[in-house]
Write a protein that holds these residues in place. Structure first.
Motif, mmCIF file in Angstrom:
data_model
loop_
_atom_site.group_PDB
_atom_site.id
_atom_site.type_symbol
_atom_site.label_atom_id
_atom_site.label_comp_id
_atom_site.label_asym_id
_atom_site.label_seq_id
_atom_site.Cartn_x
_atom_site.Cartn_y
_atom_site.Cartn_z
ATOM 1 N N ARG A 1 7.794 89.154 66.281
ATOM 2 C CA ARG A 1 8.180 90.327 66.658
ATOM 3 C C ARG A 1 7.342 91.527 66.296
ATOM 4 N N ALA A 2 7.195 91.677 64.991
ATOM 5 C CA ALA A 2 6.351 92.674 64.144
ATOM 6 C C ALA A 2 5.047 92.477 64.690
ATOM 7 N N GLU A 3 4.389 91.285 64.927
ATOM 8 C CA GLU A 3 3.278 91.258 65.193
ATOM 9 C C GLU A 3 2.761 91.786 66.649
ATOM 10 N N LEU A 4 3.906 91.369 67.717
ATOM 11 C CA LEU A 4 3.782 91.908 68.980
ATOM 12 C C LEU A 4 4.229 93.623 69.104
ATOM 13 N N VAL A 5 4.906 94.098 68.372
ATOM 14 C CA VAL A 5 5.262 95.561 68.560
ATOM 15 C C VAL A 5 4.071 96.380 67.735
ATOM 16 N N SER B 1 2.334 89.114 55.995
ATOM 17 C CA SER B 1 2.631 89.960 57.170
ATOM 18 C C SER B 1 2.239 88.901 58.360
ATOM 19 N N LYS B 2 1.672 87.971 58.311
ATOM 20 C CA LYS B 2 1.675 86.994 59.213
ATOM 21 C C LYS B 2 2.679 86.165 59.621
ATOM 22 N N ALA B 3 3.013 85.701 60.921
ATOM 23 C CA ALA B 3 3.830 84.733 61.339
ATOM 24 C C ALA B 3 4.024 83.310 61.047
ATOM 25 N N ASP B 4 2.473 82.587 61.102
ATOM 26 C CA ASP B 4 2.423 81.373 60.966
ATOM 27 C C ASP B 4 3.225 80.525 60.072
ATOM 28 N N ALA B 5 2.961 80.907 58.908
ATOM 29 C CA ALA B 5 3.704 80.197 57.592
ATOM 30 C C ALA B 5 5.319 80.606 57.704
ATOM 31 N N PHE B 6 5.735 81.522 58.497
ATOM 32 C CA PHE B 6 7.152 81.574 58.496
ATOM 33 C C PHE B 6 7.680 80.864 59.624
ATOM 34 N N LEU B 7 6.982 80.636 60.851
ATOM 35 C CA LEU B 7 7.310 79.851 61.920
ATOM 36 C C LEU B 7 7.602 78.388 61.343
ATOM 37 N N LEU B 8 6.605 77.936 60.467
ATOM 38 C CA LEU B 8 6.699 76.721 59.697
ATOM 39 C C LEU B 8 7.921 76.614 59.062
ATOM 40 N N ALA B 9 8.005 77.615 58.113
ATOM 41 C CA ALA B 9 9.413 77.566 57.211
ATOM 42 C C ALA B 9 10.614 77.687 57.861
ATOM 43 N N TYR B 10 10.796 78.400 59.110
ATOM 44 C CA TYR B 10 11.853 78.404 60.064
ATOM 45 C C TYR B 10 12.200 77.278 60.336
ATOM 46 N N ALA B 11 11.117 76.481 60.853
ATOM 47 C CA ALA B 11 11.405 74.990 61.603
ATOM 48 C C ALA B 11 11.691 74.131 60.443
ATOM 49 N N LYS B 12 11.380 74.306 59.223
ATOM 50 C CA LYS B 12 11.618 73.174 58.374
ATOM 51 C C LYS B 12 12.805 73.622 58.037
ATOM 52 N N ALA B 13 13.539 74.667 57.684
ATOM 53 C CA ALA B 13 14.787 75.096 57.197
ATOM 54 C C ALA B 13 15.895 74.814 58.218
#
Length: 174
Positions: A48-52, A110-122
């Motif tokens: 969302r932060a990247e989009l806004v 500030s980037k989403a990629d690592a967080f997407l992976l972390a969310y998926a893993k968690a």
């Protein structure tokens, strides 16, 4: 239990610029909203932060700002995600296949990629991305490559999600 999906920024950005442009393919955006109502499709707050961050007139920004609470899932305030994020960062720091600049970009908070992976893993969600695995790419870390190396993270391209959950004209199918 049905799989849950978290959607990468590039789906929204490339979509609005090209094949799912709001001018002729509003059905795609409605399909995502319907998938969320069914409890299947989400994204994360970093996306969302990247989009806004974009221009106030940007259609994807307007769409993101109108999405209901709960579509963009908590990432940095979720303890399980942050524990998985530490694992993701540890992997990227140790992996010597990728160039240092690629690892630095990947670890940008500030980037989403690592967080997407972390969310998926968690939480066991599947990451939906436009990126494809590329075993020779060293200047960037594609999400599917990182998911394979980290382990226990599934990724799929948007087209596979469409095949699974879209009827004709982007009507959502459970």
């Amino acid at each position: 239990m049905a799989k849950k999906y978290i959607i990468d920024s590039n789906i929204f950005i490339q979509g609005k610029n090209f094949h799912y442009n709001f001018a002729f393919c509003k059905g795609f955006w409605d399909w995502i909203a319907d998938g969320h109502k069914q409890g299947v499709m989400f994204s994360i707050k970093k996306v969302r932060a990247e989009l806004v961050r974009g221009d106030k007139a940007d259609e994807a920004r307007k769409w993101a700002e109108k999405m209901p609470d709960g579509f963009f899932l908590e990432d940095t305030l979720d303890t399980k995600v942050m524990q998985a994020y530490a694992d993701v960062m540890q992997w990227s720091a140790k992996d010597r296949f990728y160039l240092q600049d690629a690892r630095k970009k990947f670890s940008d908070f500030s980037k989403a990629d690592a967080f997407l992976l972390a969310y998926a893993k968690a939480h066991g969600h599947v990451v939906v991305t436009q990126e494809y695995s590329n075993s020779e790419k060293k200047k960037e870390i594609p999400i599917p490559n990182a998911a394979l190396k980290i382990g226990d993270i599934e990724t799929i391209p948007i087209y596979d999600l469409l095949k699974k959950h879209a009827k004709d004209t982007f009507s959502f199918k459970p």
